[in-house]
Design a protein around this motif. Structure first.
Motif, PDB file in Angstrom:
ATOM      1  N   SER A  51       0.828  -1.199   0.000  1.00 30.88           N
ATOM      2  CA  SER A  51       0.000   0.000   0.000  1.00 30.88           C
ATOM      3  C   SER A  51       0.870   1.259   0.000  1.00 30.88           C
ATOM      4  N   SER A  52       1.925   1.283   0.819  1.00 24.55           N
ATOM      5  CA  SER A  52       2.732   2.512   0.860  1.00 24.55           C
ATOM      6  C   SER A  52       3.630   2.640  -0.367  1.00 24.55           C
ATOM      7  N   TYR A  54       2.931   1.659  -3.482  1.00 18.51           N
ATOM      8  CA  TYR A  54       2.227   1.878  -4.762  1.00 18.51           C
ATOM      9  C   TYR A  54       0.988   2.771  -4.647  1.00 18.51           C
ATOM     10  N   SER A  55       0.729   3.315  -3.434  1.00 15.11           N
ATOM     11  CA  SER A  55      -0.424   4.195  -3.225  1.00 15.11           C
ATOM     12  C   SER A  55      -1.737   3.590  -3.706  1.00 15.11           C
TER      13      SER A  55
END
Ligand code: NAD
Length: 248
Positions: A51-52, A54-55
């Motif tokens: 998640s962090s 690749y946003s």
């Protein structure tokens, strides 16, 4: 706009190896991901990293794919968070290798429960949503040994051969709702699952691979993304081998 922006994907067994690489590659291409695994801490940490990096939204959920209650729970969490489920990748798998005369009944049953019953249960519960959407893709990770057979892996090879039968049956049953079901059949891929092979076995395997190398998790992920994308919309019920030519 990335290739899988606004798509949501469930990948089972995504805490490491091929499943983690499939989840990472989807995220890199803009998809939101629900990742499952048996180790809660590990799967949550893997999801946070994705998640962090690749946003995208990435959720880690503890699951045993052989439990119907767990499969229902995973599909409900995906539905609540994403409102639609576009792609299911049935990747979770285990081995319990032994020669048949030494193989315990439980070793046979456990492998069938995770590798074959798991994909059946996940597909059944995801299809409830995909059939309403009238679209979806299911991709099952089978294995070259499900096609060729393998001494010492009667349980695993049977589960993966069964998964090919499941893939073809689901493809026929789900096509009327525009849900395509295919399988990627890897050969020998560099992961923790194959790291335990001794050097002699690895050398013997390498000598049988025409492309003269073990596969990388990305080789499998790339085929999965192809089967999940627009360019494969007329392909269903197929088995795509990613095996360096070891079984043709
Ligand atoms: N590595 C290879 O050479 C190879 C070759 C052919 C096919 N495959 C298949 O590819 C898939 C991934 O293999 P890998 O090498 O990354 O394996 P791996 O052992 O590295 O990872 C398997 C993942 O599945 C998860 N898992 C195990 N049991 C589970 C369960 N009951 N419920 C949910 N998750 C569970 C594990 O936590 C792990 O994250 C498997 O289906 C495997 O059979 C691998």
């Amino acid at each position: 706009m990335k290739r899988f922006s606004n798509k949501s994907v469930i990948v089972t067994g995504a805490g490491r190896g091929i499943g983690l690489e499939i989840a990472r590659t989807f995220a890199q291409n803009g998809a939101n991901i629900l990742m499952t695994g048996v180790n809660e801490e590990n799967i949550k940490k893997s999801a946070e990293t994705i998640s962090s990096n690749y946003s995208v939204k990435a959720i880690g959920v503890k699951q045993d794919v052989s439990s119907e209650a767990d499969c229902e729970k995973v599909v409900s969490i995906a539905e609540e968070n994403f409102s639609h489920i576009d792609i299911l990748v049935n990747n979770a798998g285990i081995t319990r290798d032994n020669l048949v005369l030494r193989m315990k009944e439980k070793d046979f049953e456990d492998v069938i429960a995770v590798n074959l019953k798991g994909p059946f249960l996940m597909s059944k519960h995801v299809f409830r949503i995909m059939s309403k959407q009238r679209s979806g893709r299911i991709i099952n990770i089978s294995s070259v040994v499900g096609q060729s057979g393998q001494a010492g892996q009667a349980n695993y090879a049977s589960s993966k051969a069964g998964l090919i039968g499941l893939t073809k049956s689901l493809a026929k049953e789900f096509a009327k709702r525009n849900v395509n079901v295919n399988s990627v059949s890897p050969g020998f891929i560099e992961t923790d699952m194959t790291a335990s092979l001794d050097e002699k076995t690895k050398a013997s395997i390498l000598s049988q691979i025409p492309l003269k190398r073990m596969g990388k998790p990305y080789d499998v992920a790339a085929a999965v993304l192809f089967l999940a994308g627009e360019e494969s919309s007329y392909i269903t019920g197929q088995i795509i081998a990613v095996n360096g030519g070891i079984y043709i």
